[in-house]
Enzyme design. Sequence first.
Site, PDB file in Angstrom:
ATOM      1  N   LYS A  10      32.665 -18.579  -3.245  1.00 33.70           N
ATOM      2  CA  LYS A  10      33.404 -19.054  -2.075  1.00 33.70           C
ATOM      3  C   LYS A  10      33.542 -17.989  -0.994  1.00 33.70           C
ATOM      4  O   LYS A  10      33.990 -18.273   0.110  1.00 33.70           O
ATOM      5  CB  LYS A  10      34.797 -19.538  -2.485  1.00 33.70           C
ATOM      6  CG  LYS A  10      34.757 -20.775  -3.353  1.00 33.70           C
ATOM      7  CD  LYS A  10      36.147 -21.229  -3.716  1.00 33.70           C
ATOM      8  CE  LYS A  10      36.085 -22.451  -4.613  1.00 33.70           C
ATOM      9  NZ  LYS A  10      37.428 -22.893  -5.008  1.00 33.70           N
ATOM     10  N   CYS A  11      33.153 -16.754  -1.305  1.00 37.77           N
ATOM     11  CA  CYS A  11      33.295 -15.625  -0.384  1.00 37.77           C
ATOM     12  C   CYS A  11      31.999 -15.416   0.398  1.00 37.77           C
ATOM     13  O   CYS A  11      30.935 -15.196  -0.186  1.00 37.77           O
ATOM     14  CB  CYS A  11      33.642 -14.366  -1.183  1.00 37.77           C
ATOM     15  SG  CYS A  11      33.619 -12.851  -0.212  1.00 37.77           S
ATOM     16  N   GLY A  12      32.098 -15.445   1.719  1.00 39.90           N
ATOM     17  CA  GLY A  12      30.925 -15.258   2.568  1.00 39.90           C
ATOM     18  C   GLY A  12      30.261 -13.908   2.381  1.00 39.90           C
ATOM     19  O   GLY A  12      29.029 -13.817   2.325  1.00 39.90           O
TER      20      GLY A  12
END
Length: 115
Positions: A10-12
């Site tokens: 979920k972390c760019g």
Amino acid sequence: MKATIYHNPKCGTSRKTLDILNEAGADVTVVDYLKNPPAREELQRLYERAGITPREGLRAKEPLAEELGLTAADVSEATILDAMLAHPILIQRPIVETEKGVKLCRPQDEVRQLL
């Protein structure tokens, strides 16, 4: 080259770091550390190899870090590590390990030093 990434999909920044590893042709092992957090000894080993402390590896912007009082200057490294193990969301990501070393890859271009 083999690489392990402690990754949050979920972390760019984590996704971009994984993209860099894949584009470089690395044989990547992806560890979703929220579902499969590292053991205490493994997390300590990673931080030692990266040359950082648990405080430096703390995701201090995570509201839980403040709620637990982990951002206070007098909180011990052991307490921070214990909190990370109990709440893996507190582990800053992504952490990448190759034979060249370990880095907390923020920003994602830090990973290039390990290729």
